[in-house]
Design a protein around this motif. Structure first.
Motif: not given
Length: 286
Positions: A118-125, A143-147, A172-179
């Motif tokens: 249901q909810r996916i994240v790509d860290l460092g997209t 789907v969330v893409g973070a970088d 999302v602008r984030s350093s890994w999980w931070d935001e």
């Protein structure tokens, strides 16, 4: 006027002299783009002359490739799983090993659950390659893409629109999980994992053109970013339901990371080799 075959032969010879790794293939890709055709269609028109306009388009591309600028940056795009992604300096070029990770992740999920995530994240997209491919594979998922890079996130947004999945994406602008907030069923990441010694030994296409922050891992062993992702995931994965965490790693990091994951509290940790039989993927699952 010179024919397509003659130009292809000259371009290939020029690339060989410049030590371009795949001289004929790269020459074909550039010529096909200059001609506005598929690479395989070149073989059907070898005897056709190239026009001045086509040659004027091709020449600066050939010069750039001879300087070892990556082919994907020159073409401006690259295929990835079922997507076609814009590529430009500032974002890491997606690799075949990462495509393989996406394919393995979709098949592994099917063994864990009979429902889609249901909810996916790509860290460092980066370009959004993993996130967009998963959005195409799981149309019901958010789907969330973070970088950390604004430039990369802007490119990822363009690629989501290009591939028709913008309505289900969050960037999302984030350093890994931070935001990041909330829990995720499926977590994938291809973080930086090279040591400085490994970066220094890479081909010019990598060392001189791709973003160093997407290549050089933290700590002496290059595995510092993995440690942050693995430990931080404890707060972002729903333990009561199926979950899967997939990481693309360096080939010498698996013993260290497996031990760290167990100490962090994860019980199911699997090391898996890629198609070249090198330790490449680390999986943590329910």
């Amino acid at each position: 006027m010179q024919t397509i075959l003659e130009i292809l032969q000259k371009t290939t010879a020029y690339f060989e002299d410049k030590q371009v790794p795949k001289p004929k293939l790269d020459a074909e890709h550039l010529m096909a783009q200059a001609l506005g055709c598929r690479r395989m269609d070149l073989y059907l028109q070898y005897g056709k002359p190239m026009t001045k306009a086509q040659l004027d388009t091709l020449r600066p591309w050939v010069r750039r490739r001879g300087q070892r600028e990556p082919l994907q940056y020159i073409l401006g795009h690259t295929p990835f799983v079922d997507a076609d992604l814009l590529c430009k300096a500032g974002a890491l070029i997606p690799r075949p090993e990462t495509e393989e990770m996406v394919d393995r992740a979709t098949r592994k999920w099917a063994t864990l659950s009979d429902r889609p995530p249901q909810r996916i994240v790509d860290l460092g997209t980066g370009t959004g390659a993993i996130a967009i491919s998963l959005a195409l594979a799981f149309p019901e998922a958010q789907v969330v893409g973070a970088d950390i890079s604004r430039e990369a996130l802007d490119l990822a947004r363009q690629n989501a629109e290009r591939n028709g999945v913008s309505d289900r994406m969050e960037w999302v602008r984030s350093s890994w999980w931070d935001e990041l907030e909330g829990e995720f069923d499926l977590v994938l990441s291809n973080p930086p994992y090279l040591t400085q010694k490994e970066v220094d030994a890479t081909e010019p296409e990598v060392a001189e053109y791709e973003p160093i922050q997407a290549l050089l891992g933290r700590d002496m062993d290059g595995a510092g970013d993995f440690r942050e992702i693995i430990s931080g995931a404890l707060e972002h994965v729903g333990m009561a339901s199926p979950f899967l965490i997939g990481l693309e790693t360096g080939i010498a990091q698996h013993d260290t990371l497996t031990e760290f994951a167990h100490k962090a509290g994860w019980s199911s940790v699997e090391s898996e080799k890629d198609l070249d039989r090198r330790p490449r993927y680390l999986w943590i699952s329910s």
